[in-house]
Write an enzyme that holds these catalytic residues in place. Structure first.
Site, mmCIF file in Angstrom:
data_model
loop_
_atom_site.group_PDB
_atom_site.id
_atom_site.type_symbol
_atom_site.label_atom_id
_atom_site.label_comp_id
_atom_site.label_asym_id
_atom_site.label_seq_id
_atom_site.Cartn_x
_atom_site.Cartn_y
_atom_site.Cartn_z
ATOM 1 N N GLU A 64 0.824 -1.203 0.000
ATOM 2 C CA GLU A 64 0.000 0.000 0.000
ATOM 3 C C GLU A 64 0.864 1.261 0.000
ATOM 4 O OE1 GLU A 64 -3.539 1.858 2.898
ATOM 5 O OE2 GLU A 64 -2.346 0.135 3.534
ATOM 6 N N LYS A 130 -9.034 2.951 -2.720
ATOM 7 C CA LYS A 130 -9.418 2.317 -1.460
ATOM 8 C C LYS A 130 -10.780 2.835 -0.997
ATOM 9 C CE LYS A 130 -7.348 1.507 3.149
ATOM 10 N NZ LYS A 130 -6.126 1.781 3.957
ATOM 11 N N CYS A 166 -5.767 -2.969 1.948
ATOM 12 C CA CYS A 166 -5.680 -3.059 3.411
ATOM 13 C C CYS A 166 -7.035 -3.124 4.112
ATOM 14 C CB CYS A 166 -4.828 -1.915 3.960
ATOM 15 S SG CYS A 166 -3.998 -2.333 5.529
ATOM 16 N N GLY A 306 22.891 5.783 28.163
ATOM 17 C CA GLY A 306 23.316 5.923 29.552
ATOM 18 C C GLY A 306 23.163 4.571 30.233
ATOM 19 N N GLY A 310 21.364 -1.206 35.511
ATOM 20 C CA GLY A 310 20.018 -1.719 35.716
ATOM 21 C C GLY A 310 19.499 -2.440 34.487
ATOM 22 N N ASP A 312 16.757 -1.971 32.530
ATOM 23 C CA ASP A 312 16.238 -1.230 31.384
ATOM 24 C C ASP A 312 17.359 -0.797 30.435
ATOM 25 O OD1 ASP A 312 13.507 -1.302 32.210
ATOM 26 O OD2 ASP A 312 13.948 0.259 33.669
ATOM 27 N N SER A 313 18.399 -0.221 30.980
ATOM 28 C CA SER A 313 19.510 0.203 30.123
ATOM 29 C C SER A 313 20.262 -1.002 29.564
ATOM 30 C CB SER A 313 20.467 1.123 30.890
ATOM 31 O OG SER A 313 21.106 0.452 31.954
#
Length: 561
Positions: A64, A130, A166, A306, A310, A312-313
């Site tokens: 599309e 469409k 679509c 950074g 932990g 997440d990083s």
């Protein structure tokens, strides 16, 4: 075009004999078409069409709006759009002996349409507009497009092909009308963004439509990242009984060929289907593709993370390396007096394991300088979250300075749980250009970290990063659960409120503590102003923070109604 069904005859002009055709081979061009780059997109179409023709394809189908890329948003309002599109389509006119079905924006005196062009042997044989324009979630097509009002079928080598785009396929009537008008097969052009479990929903929808109408379907989807969206491919050729004959792999480009036997109206079967992806696998790949394409297509030379020690990083660093390569990822550890030795050790160990550039830049002097400057203004007020936020903002200053100096994009590491309840610092840990985990709940972060470690014999994330209690380390012995509920409980409440749009009482009725539900909802609503200023991040859920969730910053809505 008339309101009646358009029937277009696309004969095989290069065929010197009148021998009946026994098969038709479709090439499903699952590829990435970059928004706005009409010239490059057109050249890619040319290359793929010639490649498909060489491999014996009779028809090649593109996604599309592939000519302009999806979603083009306000580029559709540019005055020069029509001329550029017409020029691009004309450059494809010298490709012979293969039918090209091209997604493009059609502009004429009737309006602007999301369309598919039928190109064959130097001529545009017809086009389709469409009919069903989505206007929910990330879609706002009614802002830009006029609605098509007629069906389009074309005859080619003994079969009658109907076109859809679509959202047309997700509603019953458009395909049913094509069947009524005599279609033998449906071709659908798509730019369907990734969500968790979306491919299974697509297969179920295609199976339902094909069985309802007893028609095979060629379904072509886009692939690649565009801003906060990822298109995951998974293009398919589906038999009339709803079974999948061919399926393209997810998250990668492929020219997939499927051959239809005209007499039986059945596709040949794919020798080997792609692997089915687990939830963690498809989530992880979506995050990798989203970051990769955003960074590369925005022109950044690399990214800065950074790295705190932990989880997440740590997960963000893995995704960055997998997306861009270790040579384009720069990790910076910025310790302060509350940073534990374990965090220092784990951050260094992961940086070495992934072979990224790693720098330790203490922020003690920066924080103390700011506190000294503010001391006369604070007038000996007791320390509170203000001092904690100074640490986060000092780190943000360091990362942004490095970005300015060396041209790398700062990617932030906050997750959806934290962003939902405001457990983040504006102009601190929220400072950056792209948030990899913006649509990933904390409980999902742990699952993705464990998933990534399982891919290699030697873990890329130190095990104790996953097992130790999460902490922002902004004060002595701080733990996230000092301020927040357990993440497994918090995330279930957040999913109910954000992803499922459930109200206070409905969430309580699921068995959650009433006071806790009220507290969480209040935190979510109060943090809207923060989220509005947060960087974009890859969408993986049904309802991500961003264009599909828009709330007024100032309102007096009562959660208990």
């Amino acid at each position: 075009m008339s309101k009646d069904t358009d029937n277009i005859n696309t004969s095989n002009e290069s065929n010197k004999t009148n021998k009946p055709q026994e098969t038709v081979t479709f090439a499903l061009a699952q590829s990435h078409f970059l928004v706005g780059d009409i010239t490059t997109n057109t050249e890619k179409m040319r290359t793929l069409a010639l490649q498909a023709r060489e491999q014996g394809a009779d028809v090649i189908v593109f996604p599309e709006l592939a000519l302009l890329g999806y979603p083009p948003q306000d580029l559709l309002l540019r005055p020069s759009l029509s001329g550029r599109v017409k020029s691009a389509l004309s450059t494809l006119s010298d490709i012979d002996d293969i039918v090209m079905i091209v997604g493009y924006p059609h502009v004429d005196h009737h309006g602007t349409f999301n369309s598919a062009a039928i190109l064959h042997n130097g001529h545009q044989k017809g086009f389709y507009h469409k009919q069903v324009l989505p206007n929910y979630g990330v879609f706002d097509e009614r802002r830009y497009f006029d609605r098509g009002r007629n069906q389009v079928l074309f005859d080619y080598k003994g079969i009658t092909i109907g076109l859809l785009i679509c959202e047309d396929l997700w509603e019953k009537d458009p395909m049913a009308e094509l069947k009524k008008q005599g279609a033998d097969l449906i071709v659908s052009l798509n730019a369907s963004p990734f969500e968790i479990e979306k491919q299974g929903n697509r297969k179920a929808m295609l199976a339902k439509r094909s069985r309802e109408n007893n028609l095979p379907i060629v379904y072509v989807n886009a692939v690649g990242g565009q801003d906060d969206l990822v298109f995951d491919g998974g293009s398919m050729a589906v038999q009339a009984d709803g079974s999948v004959a061919h399926e393209a792999p997810r998250f990668m480009s492929q020219l997939l060929l499927a051959t239809l036997d005209i007499k039986t109206s059945k596709f040949n079967n794919q020798p080997k289907a792609p692997l089915t992806l687990s939830h963690e696998s498809e989530m992880y790949q979506a995050l990798v593709v989203g970051l990769r394409d955003y960074v590369n297509h925005s022109g950044f030379s690399g990214v800065i993370v950074g790295l705190s020690g932990g989880i997440d990083s740590a997960l963000t660093l893995c995704i960055a390396v997998d997306a861009l390569g270790a040579d384009k990822v720069y990790a910076v550890m910025m310790p302060y007096e509350y940073t534990s030795q374990i965090s220092l050790e784990d951050a260094q160990a992961q940086a070495r394991r992934l072979n990224v550039s790693y720098t330790v830049c203490p922020i003690f002097d920066a924080v103390e300088g700011i506190r000294h400057t503010l001391a006369p203004l604070f007038n000996k007020s007791p320390a509170d979250t203000t001092e904690e936020n100074i640490q986060a903002r000092a780190r943000g200053v360091v990362l942004m300075a490095l970005s300015n100096k060396f041209g790398h994009l700062v990617i932030t590491t906050g997750n959806k749980s934290e962003l939902a309840v405001g457990y983040a610092t504006l102009y601190g840990d929220m400072a950056g250009g792209f948030d990899v985990l913006k649509d990933v709940y904390k409980s999902q972060v742990y699952k993705l970290a464990s998933y990534r470690n399982r891919l290699e014999d030697t873990p890329v994330i130190p095990e104790r990063v996953i097992t130790r209690p999460p902490s922002a380390e902004l004060r002595p012995d701080q733990k996230d659960q000092d301020s927040l509920p357990d993440y497994d409980v918090l995330d279930e409440i957040l999913k109910s409120y954000i992803d499922e749009d459930m109200g206070y009482q409905d969430i309580v009725d699921k068995g959650f503590d009433a006071d806790l539900v009220a507290k969480v909802i209040k935190m979510v609503d109060h943090s809207e102003y923060k989220r509005l200023q947060s960087p974009i991040g890859t969408k993986i859920s049904h309802k991500a923070f961003g264009r599909e969730r828009r709330y007024p910053l100032v309102n007096k809505w009562s959660i208990k109604g």
